[in-house]
Design a protein around this motif. Structure first.
Motif, mmCIF file in Angstrom:
data_model
loop_
_atom_site.group_PDB
_atom_site.id
_atom_site.type_symbol
_atom_site.label_atom_id
_atom_site.label_comp_id
_atom_site.label_asym_id
_atom_site.label_seq_id
_atom_site.Cartn_x
_atom_site.Cartn_y
_atom_site.Cartn_z
ATOM 1 N N UNK A 61 -52.631 10.091 -77.750
ATOM 2 C CA UNK A 61 -53.694 10.498 -76.831
ATOM 3 C C UNK A 61 -54.103 9.332 -75.939
ATOM 4 N N UNK A 62 -54.061 8.114 -76.482
ATOM 5 C CA UNK A 62 -54.380 6.945 -75.658
ATOM 6 C C UNK A 62 -53.433 6.848 -74.467
ATOM 7 N N UNK A 63 -52.146 7.101 -74.695
ATOM 8 C CA UNK A 63 -51.178 7.051 -73.598
ATOM 9 C C UNK A 63 -51.335 8.250 -72.660
ATOM 10 N N UNK A 64 -51.726 9.396 -73.192
ATOM 11 C CA UNK A 64 -51.958 10.555 -72.327
ATOM 12 C C UNK A 64 -53.178 10.341 -71.441
ATOM 13 N N UNK A 65 -54.214 9.708 -71.996
ATOM 14 C CA UNK A 65 -55.407 9.431 -71.191
ATOM 15 C C UNK A 65 -55.126 8.387 -70.115
ATOM 16 N N UNK A 66 -54.343 7.389 -70.467
ATOM 17 C CA UNK A 66 -54.049 6.293 -69.537
ATOM 18 C C UNK A 66 -52.619 5.836 -69.765
ATOM 19 N N UNK A 67 -51.662 6.384 -69.005
ATOM 20 C CA UNK A 67 -50.254 6.021 -69.211
ATOM 21 C C UNK A 67 -49.982 4.531 -69.053
ATOM 22 N N UNK A 68 -50.843 3.820 -68.333
ATOM 23 C CA UNK A 68 -50.633 2.390 -68.154
ATOM 24 C C UNK A 68 -51.152 1.534 -69.290
ATOM 25 N N UNK A 69 -51.846 2.139 -70.253
ATOM 26 C CA UNK A 69 -52.380 1.366 -71.367
ATOM 27 C C UNK A 69 -51.245 0.885 -72.274
ATOM 28 N N UNK A 70 -51.278 -0.363 -72.645
ATOM 29 C CA UNK A 70 -50.262 -0.965 -73.505
ATOM 30 C C UNK A 70 -50.683 -0.757 -74.954
ATOM 31 N N UNK A 71 -49.901 0.024 -75.701
ATOM 32 C CA UNK A 71 -50.284 0.435 -77.056
ATOM 33 C C UNK A 71 -49.217 0.012 -78.052
ATOM 34 N N UNK A 72 -49.665 -0.578 -79.169
ATOM 35 C CA UNK A 72 -48.806 -0.940 -80.293
ATOM 36 C C UNK A 72 -49.312 -0.224 -81.536
ATOM 37 N N UNK A 73 -48.395 0.283 -82.350
ATOM 38 C CA UNK A 73 -48.758 0.928 -83.615
ATOM 39 C C UNK A 73 -48.038 0.209 -84.756
ATOM 40 N N UNK A 74 -48.793 -0.165 -85.783
ATOM 41 C CA UNK A 74 -48.256 -0.789 -86.985
ATOM 42 C C UNK A 74 -48.349 0.170 -88.163
ATOM 43 N N UNK A 75 -47.267 0.290 -88.914
ATOM 44 C CA UNK A 75 -47.255 1.079 -90.140
ATOM 45 C C UNK A 75 -46.722 0.207 -91.279
ATOM 46 N N UNK A 76 -47.469 0.175 -92.402
ATOM 47 C CA UNK A 76 -47.103 -0.705 -93.504
ATOM 48 C C UNK A 76 -45.812 -0.331 -94.189
ATOM 49 N N UNK A 77 -45.469 0.957 -94.184
ATOM 50 C CA UNK A 77 -44.191 1.378 -94.761
ATOM 51 C C UNK A 77 -43.431 2.175 -93.707
ATOM 52 N N UNK A 130 -45.771 20.936 -75.528
ATOM 53 C CA UNK A 130 -45.563 19.943 -74.466
ATOM 54 C C UNK A 130 -44.581 18.869 -74.883
ATOM 55 N N UNK A 131 -44.710 18.399 -76.124
ATOM 56 C CA UNK A 131 -43.871 17.293 -76.588
ATOM 57 C C UNK A 131 -42.700 17.760 -77.454
ATOM 58 N N UNK A 132 -42.486 19.082 -77.510
ATOM 59 C CA UNK A 132 -41.387 19.638 -78.315
ATOM 60 C C UNK A 132 -41.424 19.092 -79.739
ATOM 61 N N UNK A 133 -42.591 19.217 -80.376
ATOM 62 C CA UNK A 133 -42.766 18.746 -81.747
ATOM 63 C C UNK A 133 -42.178 19.784 -82.701
ATOM 64 N N UNK A 213 -42.644 11.250 -80.020
ATOM 65 C CA UNK A 213 -43.396 11.455 -78.785
ATOM 66 C C UNK A 213 -44.084 10.166 -78.340
ATOM 67 N N UNK A 214 -44.632 9.404 -79.311
ATOM 68 C CA UNK A 214 -45.252 8.122 -78.973
ATOM 69 C C UNK A 214 -44.226 7.169 -78.359
ATOM 70 N N UNK A 215 -43.062 7.092 -78.965
ATOM 71 C CA UNK A 215 -42.015 6.223 -78.435
ATOM 72 C C UNK A 215 -41.611 6.654 -77.026
ATOM 73 N N UNK A 216 -41.511 7.970 -76.807
ATOM 74 C CA UNK A 216 -41.144 8.485 -75.488
ATOM 75 C C UNK A 216 -42.146 8.066 -74.415
ATOM 76 N N UNK A 217 -43.424 7.927 -74.805
ATOM 77 C CA UNK A 217 -44.463 7.557 -73.844
ATOM 78 C C UNK A 217 -44.628 6.042 -73.723
#
Length: 475
Positions: A61-77, A130-133, A213-217
């Motif tokens: 949603x952060x990327x949908x609100x602002x496509x120019x926002x630089x977003x990183x996601x960390x997952x422990x596993x 929209x994102x073919x989930x 979908x996140x990676x695509x954005x």
């Protein structure tokens, strides 16, 4: 829905002889490979910690609100490995862990909460398209079923109450014949069918497709990268990881039951372990013997309740009833497997569906749910508004986590929105006491709920005291 024919217990346990102790949804040859771990230093506008639904929806949603926002996601596993990938797949519109809980706690804003919840579920359905989930999304609704005479009377009274309050849109009361026409069990005495308020889906596929979908954005996703510490750094925040770190202007925490990087949040949640079974695919004849043509999700009305649904290949997922709190609130892998609960669940399954006596189970698993004292999510900020968090979904987060993501992004932006103005968002639940008081209170509550189920729903002095304190233990 406890079994009455205990002499069949050996038959029940035979049905478990081939069950693998792994979540069915995650036991998928199409499971995607994890993204590489973070090595070195990163910078970004928004750092999202946690690769379950909370974190994935926040990043998307952060990327949908602002496509120019630089977003990183960390997952422990790996993305979706925990509660997001092993739950029952009930995606509910309710933001309040059911209408009853919401009406009790926020009567003045319940209509708004119901409206926001319906819009949130519609938005999930839109995102799926929209994102073919590819997640087997089915807007089937859910039926709450009564299995005892007192429960049937309570369901009818509840239906009349919500009708009088204008909260029964899309809800239909079913008598014994009508509910058994939908799903045929000799234990069903009545039901309430919420036709539009719940969707069924494959929870692991939802998580995996949200990652894609996140990676695509343009979101940068790092798996097998636990966030170890969170500290202020200049005008932003810094998170240390095993092989590097991230500096970010803002941080959203979607870690739920795992220890929060904001330590003062930790007393607000405790882990409760929930368990489930999955059958082999039903034959056409077996499926015909129980009906279930509408493929609705189901849940019974007891305090210690079961939830059950059909998968896309016509297996039955059967879960719930036992809710196990480990002393000290520790989250450990060894708690994920509990054969004594599997045997109990199998017995209850065959009591509900005696016509399926030859069915066997292929998977049996469990895991921790993040529970808070009001049973629905809470929200907040830390570090002068540069960090936001959401937690406490109590097993009903498949849908509500998307709403929680919107709230976290609103809080980080400093906006006053219809979400941030809610009392539900502005106020927190009561924290849990330290041990041994937490374990004692939860154990007494569980015993009291079981006793109420056995005594026609009558709540004892302990449960009535919890009600007056606003803890409202009713499920």
């Amino acid at each position: 829905m406890a079994p009455s024919a205990m002499s069949r217990s050996n038959d029940w346990t035979k049905s478990l002889s081939d069950a693998q102790p792994v979540p069915y949804w995650l036991d998928d040859p199409g499971r995607p490979r994890p993204q590489p771990a973070l090595t070195g230093a990163e910078t970004c506008d928004l750092l999202v910690v946690g690769g379950g639904y909370s974190g994935l929806w926040t990043a998307l949603i952060a990327k949908e609100r602002d496509p120019g926002r630089d977003v990183v996601l960390l997952e422990g596993r790996e993305v979706g490995w925990a509660a997001s990938g092993r739950n029952g797949g009930f995606c509910a519109a309710s933001l309040t862990h059911g209408l009853s809980n919401g009406l009790t706690r926020w009567p003045d804003e319940i209509h708004k909460l119901e409206e926001l919840g319906a819009r949130n579920l519609d938005a999930i359905e839109t995102a799926v398209a929209r994102h073919s989930l590819d997640c087997d999304f089915e807007r089937t609704g859910e039926i709450d079923v009564a299995t005892e005479p007192y429960q049937a009377a309570e369901l009818k009274d509840w239906y009349e109450e919500i009708r009088g309050k204008g909260l029964a849109d899309g809800v239909e009361y079913l008598d014994a014949d009508a509910v058994r026409e939908q799903v045929d069990s000799p234990t069903f005495r009545a039901g309430l069918w919420d036709r539009r308020g719940v969707a069924m889906l494959n929870p692991a596929k939802l998580a995996w497709n949200l990652k894609r979908a996140c990676l695509d954005l343009g979101v940068r996703v790092y798996e097998n990268t636990p966030a170890l510490t969170l500290k202020p750094y200049g005008a932003g925040m810094a998170v240390r990881t095993p092989y590097g770190g991230v500096r970010a202007r803002t941080v959203a925490l979607g870690t739920n039951i795992f220890p929060s990087l904001v330590k003062r949040v930790r007393p607000y949640t405790v882990p409760v372990y929930d368990y489930a079974l999955m059958t082999e695919p039903l034959t056409d004849g077996q499926l015909a013997s129980i009906g279930w043509r509408g493929r609705q999700g189901l849940g019974d009305s007891a305090n210690q309740f079961h939830y059950f649904r059909l998968s896309s290949d016509n297996r039955i997922l059967w879960g719930g009833y036992d809710a196990i709190y480990p002393y000290g609130g520790r989250v450990r892998a060894e708690y994920d497997d509990r054969p004594e609960t599997y045997a109990k669940l199998a017995g209850h399954f065959f009591t509900c569906f005696p016509q399926l006596e030859d069915v066997r189970f292929t998977h049996a698993w469990g895991g921790a749910i993040d529970t808070c004292s009001r049973f629905s999510a809470f929200f907040g900020t830390a570090h002068q508004g540069k960090v936001a968090y959401a937690a406490g979904y109590t097993g009903l987060g498949v849908g509500a986590t998307r709403f929680g993501a919107e709230v976290m992004l609103d809080l980080l932006s400093g906006e006053r929105t219809e979400r941030t103005e809610l009392e539900m968002v502005r106020r927190k639940p009561l924290p849990f006491p330290p041990e041994p008081f937490a374990w004692t209170g939860i154990a007494l509550t569980k015993w009291s709920l079981a006793r109420a189920d056995a005594q026609g729903g009558r709540r004892n002095l302990w449960l009535r005291a919890m009600d007056k304190l606003g803890l409202g233990f009713d499920s």
